[in-house]
Write a protein that holds these residues in place. Structure first.
Motif, PDB file in Angstrom:
ATOM      1  N   TRP A   1      -5.360   8.175  -2.905  1.00  0.00           N
ATOM      2  CA  TRP A   1      -6.113   7.121  -2.403  1.00  0.00           C
ATOM      3  C   TRP A   1      -5.674   5.722  -3.384  1.00  0.00           C
ATOM      4  O   TRP A   1      -5.831   5.797  -4.647  1.00  0.00           O
ATOM      5  CB  TRP A   1      -7.648   7.570  -2.459  1.00  0.00           C
ATOM      6  CG  TRP A   1      -8.530   6.082  -2.122  1.00  0.00           C
ATOM      7  CD1 TRP A   1      -7.918   5.263  -1.064  1.00  0.00           C
ATOM      8  CD2 TRP A   1      -9.873   5.728  -2.314  1.00  0.00           C
ATOM      9  NE1 TRP A   1      -9.032   4.493  -0.868  1.00  0.00           N
ATOM     10  CE2 TRP A   1     -10.017   4.819  -1.566  1.00  0.00           C
ATOM     11  CE3 TRP A   1     -10.735   6.531  -3.181  1.00  0.00           C
ATOM     12  CZ2 TRP A   1     -11.454   4.087  -1.635  1.00  0.00           C
ATOM     13  CZ3 TRP A   1     -11.987   5.853  -3.214  1.00  0.00           C
ATOM     14  CH2 TRP A   1     -12.398   4.677  -2.542  1.00  0.00           C
TER      15      TRP A   1
ATOM     16  N   LYS B   1      -3.953   5.195   2.081  1.00  0.00           N
ATOM     17  CA  LYS B   1      -3.361   6.725   1.502  1.00  0.00           C
ATOM     18  C   LYS B   1      -1.926   6.576   1.133  1.00  0.00           C
ATOM     19  O   LYS B   1      -1.024   5.992   1.784  1.00  0.00           O
ATOM     20  CB  LYS B   1      -3.801   7.826   2.590  1.00  0.00           C
ATOM     21  CG  LYS B   1      -5.053   8.078   2.757  1.00  0.00           C
ATOM     22  CD  LYS B   1      -5.398   9.260   3.331  1.00  0.00           C
ATOM     23  CE  LYS B   1      -4.875   9.461   4.850  1.00  0.00           C
ATOM     24  NZ  LYS B   1      -5.080  10.571   5.597  1.00  0.00           N
TER      25      LYS B   1
ATOM     26  N   THR C   1      -7.367   8.940  -7.334  1.00  0.00           N
ATOM     27  CA  THR C   1      -7.658   7.775  -6.971  1.00  0.00           C
ATOM     28  C   THR C   1      -6.674   6.865  -7.895  1.00  0.00           C
ATOM     29  O   THR C   1      -6.813   7.104  -9.253  1.00  0.00           O
ATOM     30  CB  THR C   1      -8.958   7.391  -6.861  1.00  0.00           C
ATOM     31  OG1 THR C   1      -9.635   8.094  -6.046  1.00  0.00           O
ATOM     32  CG2 THR C   1      -9.184   5.684  -6.472  1.00  0.00           C
TER      33      THR C   1
END
Length: 612
Positions: A105, A116, A170
């Motif tokens: 992410w 994404k 992330t």
């Protein structure tokens, strides 16, 4: 057509076929590498321009799979699917296995935008590779650094090791702020004329009657900055349009992703889009080529998939044609404002007998970036003519390179307008600009015109291609093959690197069906050379006494004038001549056109998109 050659992290590398050569019944492909990443949704690889645009040679036997592939367009994306499994092996002939795929992410800036990132070949091995993957996947133009979500502190921290990245993790993109303009002050001693300019990217001189003069330097703006041109980008980034346009396009992109509905913008929105694209293209070229318009149209439909067009193979042919018309209209506006690169082609500035607007268009034909630049801020033709006259005095002084360099930099736009507009005789032009015919200033002029270094780029690329070139040259048969063989035998027998380069260059000329002896002429005495020089349109001469391997003199001739002499070697003279062609803007000689185009497009990578 595409072929597979090599691999990266277990994924095949795709190469676009530019040209096919047959050497002794063996096909050899001239290819350009393309970037590819796997799109799981489509079950294929998405293709894009390689950041390096490197051109290479591949033999049929080197291919992992000789099956040719054809790309296709889906929603404005270039896609390709492998027709069968490809076994890729490394140097130890052990099979490479694909790493575990990962999905990340990625958050941009303040968090209002997030996407994404699919890593089908797994997490890269270095932070730099992760940085490059993010930049290429999302077409980021501005510099940035990466942060990761730390599980211990639940905060974003700077990414220093790929071990911190986990699948379903992330990343955060932190844009590097643009450098603010600054002013630095320094003192220079006054001289009788003008003071030498310190070695900075751009600077300005201020005269004063005191013992010292304060000068200012700024990295972005200066009265002497004129080379505002930029070379065509490796990846064209679509600019931001007006707020209303971006909002409407965002809504239509969302609708396209959910329903697959294409959007046909109205005249007002289409005008805003085309104006924005034309303004961005004008930063790089006033006369875009067909492939450049195609790249911009493709980038537009990739950034905004809803703008794709049905009924055409590419999905953006209509945008490409509209861009061509918009650029024509934009040039008309610039011509009315007096832009020199446009004004030179107006009817009232054409010579007698050229009374058609489309006749004898003067535009960059050899990938020149600064073809006819604007004058420096605050300068006029009269003031720059005064600088030229002062430059004649400075050339006569010893150890005055800094002042000469500054004045040549300042008068660049004036000199280019004289070259392109007036097409002066070489002899007259040399008398007006003698400093240009020094190797150091010629290298600097080539850098101003193309934004690329001359000598270092040529030699590094030539040496890089030599091994592969010799393989191709040695395979040539017939009379020309025997002639090439003699040159290559001379190259193998001599230890001087410049002589080896000269022999390979002569062999290349023969391979391209051109005559090196008519261009590289050799004489035993100066008197013998003088008689032929006056009848030479363009060429290189060398004078060698009998029994001597090293030449007594090597020089360059243009229009029957010995423009430069006492050059160290023939290969250096060829580099000088190539630089002079860009500085003086003549066409390539017909007898060596293929050789010079090979140097321009393959070695120097100037407009290498279209070969020969």
């Amino acid at each position: 057509m595409l072929i597979v050659h090599g691999s990266s992290d277990g994924l095949p590398k795709f190469n676009e076929i530019i040209q096919l050569c047959i050497v002794k019944d063996n096909p050899i492909f001239i290819v350009r590498g393309v970037c590819a990443w796997y799109r799981e949704h489509y079950g294929g690889f998405e293709l894009s321009e390689s950041p390096t645009r490197e051109v290479g040679l591949i033999e049929l036997g080197d291919l992992e799979d000789p099956y040719p592939l054809v790309e296709y367009i889906v929603a404005g994306l270039r896609m390709v699917i492998l027709k069968r499994f490809v076994l890729v092996k490394d140097q130890d002939r052990r099979c490479l296995t694909m790493s575990n795929p990962a999905v990340l992410w990625v958050i941009f800036g303040d968090g209002s935008d997030s996407r994404k990132l699919h890593m089908v070949s797994g997490i890269p091995k270095t932070v730099d590779e992760v940085h490059d993957l993010v930049k290429a996947s999302f077409q980021l133009h501005q510099d940035f650094r990466l942060q990761y979500m730390d599980s211990d502190f639940n905060e974003f921290m700077n990414l220093t090791s790929v071990s911190e990245i986990q699948n379903m993790g992330t990343l955060k993109v932190i844009y590097t702020p643009l450098e603010e303009p600054y002013i630095s002050l320094y003192t220079v001693e006054p001289t009788a004329s003008s003071s030498p300019v310190p070695n900075t990217e751009s600077s300005s001189l201020a005269s004063s009657s005191s013992d010292a003069t304060l000068c200012t330097s700024t990295p972005h703006s200066s009265p002497e900055v004129h080379t505002s041109g930029l070379s065509w980008p490796l990846v064209f980034v679509v600019p931001k349009f007006s707020y209303e346009a971006e909002l409407e396009l965002q809504q239509k992109n969302t609708e396209f992703e959910t329903k697959g509905t294409y959007f046909n913008p109205g005249p007002k929105l289409k005008g805003i889009i085309l104006n924005g694209l034309a303004q961005e293209m004008m930063k790089y070229t006033k006369y875009p080529k067909d492939y450049q318009c195609e790249e911009v149209a493709a980038a537009l439909t990739k950034a905004h998939p809803c703008l794709g067009q049905l009924g055409c193979k590419s999905g953006f042919s209509g945008w490409k044609q509209s861009l061509k018309y918009k650029m024509q209209n934009y040039r008309t506006k610039l011509g009315r404002l007096g832009h020199p690169e446009i004004r030179v082609n107006s009817l009232k500035h054409k010579r007698e007998g050229q009374g058609k607007s489309a006749a004898h268009i003067k535009k960059p034909r050899k990938a020149e970036v600064n073809y006819i630049p604007l004058h420096p801020k605050g300068e006029t033709e009269d003031s720059l003519e005064s600088e030229r006259i002062a430059l004649l005095t400075e050339v006569a002084k010893r150890d005055n390179e800094a002042v000469i360099k500054a004045k040549m930099e300042k008068t660049f736009s004036y000199r280019r307008q004289e070259v392109v507009n007036q097409r002066p005789r070489i002899e007259d032009f040399k008398n007006r600009w003698p400093a240009l015919f020094e190797e150091s200033e010629l290298n600097a002029e080539f850098l101003r015109v193309t934004t690329k270094p001359l000598r270092s780029k040529f030699l590094s690329q030539f040496d890089n291609f030599t091994a592969k070139l010799m393989q191709i040259l040695q395979s040539k048969g017939g009379v020309k093959g025997q002639r090439i063989k003699r040159f290559l035998e001379m190259a193998d027998s001599c230890s001087d690197i410049d002589l080896r380069r000269e022999c390979v260059l002569r062999s290349l000329v023969v391979y391209l069906n051109e005559d090196p002896d008519a261009f590289f002429t050799e004489y035993e005495s100066t008197e013998e050379a003088e008689g032929d020089i006056t009848a030479t349109v363009m060429g290189i001469y060398s004078i060698r006494s009998q029994g001597h391997q090293e030449p007594d003199d090597v020089g360059v001739v243009i229009e029957g004038v010995k423009v430069m002499n006492n050059i160290s070697t023939v290969i250096n003279a060829f580099i000088v001549l190539f630089g002079l062609i860009y500085a003086l803007d003549p066409a390539y000689p017909d007898s060596m056109k293929c050789t010079f185009e090979f140097v321009q497009k393959i070695l120097m990578n100037l407009d290498g998109h279209k070969l020969m």
